[in-house]
Design an enzyme around this catalytic site. Sequence first.
Site, PDB file in Angstrom:
ATOM      1  N   HIS A   9       4.667   8.700  -9.193  1.00 45.48           N
ATOM      2  CA  HIS A   9       4.888   7.892  -7.985  1.00 45.48           C
ATOM      3  C   HIS A   9       3.911   8.319  -6.891  1.00 45.48           C
ATOM      4  O   HIS A   9       4.148   9.275  -6.150  1.00 45.48           O
ATOM      5  CB  HIS A   9       6.342   8.069  -7.529  1.00 45.48           C
ATOM      6  CG  HIS A   9       6.774   7.095  -6.474  1.00 45.48           C
ATOM      7  ND1 HIS A   9       7.930   6.348  -6.577  1.00 45.48           N
ATOM      8  CD2 HIS A   9       6.220   6.739  -5.286  1.00 45.48           C
ATOM      9  CE1 HIS A   9       8.051   5.577  -5.507  1.00 45.48           C
ATOM     10  NE2 HIS A   9       7.031   5.809  -4.701  1.00 45.48           N
ATOM     11  N   HIS A  32       1.052   6.323  -4.098  1.00 41.03           N
ATOM     12  CA  HIS A  32       0.511   5.045  -3.596  1.00 41.03           C
ATOM     13  C   HIS A  32      -0.972   5.186  -3.283  1.00 41.03           C
ATOM     14  O   HIS A  32      -1.361   6.090  -2.535  1.00 41.03           O
ATOM     15  CB  HIS A  32       1.247   4.616  -2.330  1.00 41.03           C
ATOM     16  CG  HIS A  32       2.680   4.230  -2.573  1.00 41.03           C
ATOM     17  ND1 HIS A  32       3.085   2.929  -2.736  1.00 41.03           N
ATOM     18  CD2 HIS A  32       3.805   4.983  -2.696  1.00 41.03           C
ATOM     19  CE1 HIS A  32       4.393   2.886  -2.934  1.00 41.03           C
ATOM     20  NE2 HIS A  32       4.859   4.122  -2.913  1.00 41.03           N
ATOM     21  N   ASP A  37      -2.823   3.337  -1.365  1.00 45.79           N
ATOM     22  CA  ASP A  37      -3.086   3.178   0.069  1.00 45.79           C
ATOM     23  C   ASP A  37      -2.423   4.279   0.898  1.00 45.79           C
ATOM     24  O   ASP A  37      -2.522   4.264   2.128  1.00 45.79           O
ATOM     25  CB  ASP A  37      -2.650   1.785   0.549  1.00 45.79           C
ATOM     26  CG  ASP A  37      -1.218   1.454   0.179  1.00 45.79           C
ATOM     27  OD1 ASP A  37      -0.716   2.014  -0.812  1.00 45.79           O
ATOM     28  OD2 ASP A  37      -0.591   0.633   0.871  1.00 45.79           O
ATOM     29  N   GLY A  91       8.613  -1.609  -0.181  1.00 49.26           N
ATOM     30  CA  GLY A  91       8.783  -2.150   1.174  1.00 49.26           C
ATOM     31  C   GLY A  91      10.180  -1.806   1.658  1.00 49.26           C
ATOM     32  O   GLY A  91      10.972  -1.213   0.928  1.00 49.26           O
ATOM     33  N   HIS A 100      11.471   0.564  -6.237  1.00 52.65           N
ATOM     34  CA  HIS A 100      11.818   1.419  -5.095  1.00 52.65           C
ATOM     35  C   HIS A 100      13.268   1.103  -4.731  1.00 52.65           C
ATOM     36  O   HIS A 100      13.571  -0.004  -4.277  1.00 52.65           O
ATOM     37  CB  HIS A 100      10.955   1.097  -3.886  1.00 52.65           C
ATOM     38  CG  HIS A 100       9.644   1.821  -3.850  1.00 52.65           C
ATOM     39  ND1 HIS A 100       8.571   1.455  -4.597  1.00 52.65           N
ATOM     40  CD2 HIS A 100       9.248   2.908  -3.118  1.00 52.65           C
ATOM     41  CE1 HIS A 100       7.552   2.272  -4.339  1.00 52.65           C
ATOM     42  NE2 HIS A 100       7.935   3.162  -3.441  1.00 52.65           N
ATOM     43  N   GLU A 118      16.351   4.848  -1.452  1.00 51.57           N
ATOM     44  CA  GLU A 118      15.598   5.777  -0.606  1.00 51.57           C
ATOM     45  C   GLU A 118      16.281   5.786   0.762  1.00 51.57           C
ATOM     46  O   GLU A 118      17.060   6.661   1.078  1.00 51.57           O
ATOM     47  CB  GLU A 118      14.135   5.331  -0.507  1.00 51.57           C
ATOM     48  CG  GLU A 118      13.271   6.239   0.344  1.00 51.57           C
ATOM     49  CD  GLU A 118      11.852   5.702   0.483  1.00 51.57           C
ATOM     50  OE1 GLU A 118      11.601   4.555   0.101  1.00 51.57           O
ATOM     51  OE2 GLU A 118      10.993   6.436   1.001  1.00 51.57           O
ATOM     52  N   ASP A 175       4.337  10.498  -3.504  1.00 49.05           N
ATOM     53  CA  ASP A 175       4.511   9.272  -2.722  1.00 49.05           C
ATOM     54  C   ASP A 175       3.219   8.947  -1.961  1.00 49.05           C
ATOM     55  O   ASP A 175       2.400   8.189  -2.452  1.00 49.05           O
ATOM     56  CB  ASP A 175       5.717   9.375  -1.782  1.00 49.05           C
ATOM     57  CG  ASP A 175       6.350   8.011  -1.508  1.00 49.05           C
ATOM     58  OD1 ASP A 175       5.964   7.031  -2.193  1.00 49.05           O
ATOM     59  OD2 ASP A 175       7.230   7.906  -0.635  1.00 49.05           O
TER      60      ASP A 175
END
Length: 358
Positions: free
Chosen positions: A18, A20, A22, A179, A206, A209, A296
Amino acid sequence: MVAISYEDIVKVPKALLHDHLDGGLRPATIVELAAEVGHELPTTDPAALGVWFTEAANSGSLERYLETFAHTVAVMQTATALRRVARECALDLAADGVVYAEVRFAPEQHLEQNLTLDEVVDAVVTGFREGSALAAEAGAPIRIGTLLTAMRHAARSQEIAELAVRHRDTGVVGFDIAGAEAGFPPTRHLDAFEYLQRENFHFTIHAGEAFGLPSIWQAIQWCGADRLGHGVRIVDDITPGNPAVLGRLAAYVRDKRIPLELCPSSNVQTGAAASIADHPIGLLRDLRFRVTVNTDNRLMSGTSMSREMALLVEAFGYGWKELQWFTINAMKSAFIPFDERLRIIDEVIKPAYAELIG
Ligand SMILES: [Zn+2]
């Protein structure tokens, strides 16, 4: 027992599920790319910019945390920029001792300069391939699988799911939705998940969380997720004690060995856990859930895979045995074919840890 140092952790093979794209740019790269496209940053000093990202992400709310992505996404709008960011991502992970990584990104967020969705995916996959080749030359081989993310507040999940399947033979190994959770349940995207299941494709969601058990329940029992992105709120269905008592959902997640993609530092930043020492990863590991450790967003959390593990060693006193367990859990839960997973476990991970565990 000899204390485990951060430097030792960097040297051992690690697996990451996991991360990202970006959320992991080099600050210096952001500064250069922003200058090229005329995007205004809070500061153009790379070191200060790195600090700005972690401070902005430390505010405690997921919504505020997601705001930092406006800057990284703004500089990832051309094929050249996407390719560079992916190449550097592969190199940075390999330098940190990561031997297998699944890196995710949302193609729909990279269309501002009129790239097509397919061009966006091609650029990123090419960057990962170039970075992996350079890393192998430098003696630090890494295998990277790409996950395509659809944004949960948008309505493009079916299109992105089809995009992922279209690129399954050239590096895309799975699908994800991400998101803000509140108000955007995963069941909004049921068509996409049912399509992926019919295509025998893999996906994670996701869930659990910032938001609680209903989100986890929907991701698994309505959508059919293979893994849970975070899933940390599953602890709300566990009554600690000796023995701990599991509710029906927590029991199902553990019985079915559903992988939890836990991200300790990120969870602390978004308020999903009060501190690393208070992070439910300790309890979930003791109860033998299929726990994995993840980064993350390396930039926003100022972290790396080795740092996440070092924080756990410090907070919970873990040794090499536990670090190997997390690593093998992640490798078992990867979306690449079983024989490839097994090869990495048997030929790369186990021999390296065997030397340390003795
Ligand atoms: Zn995430």
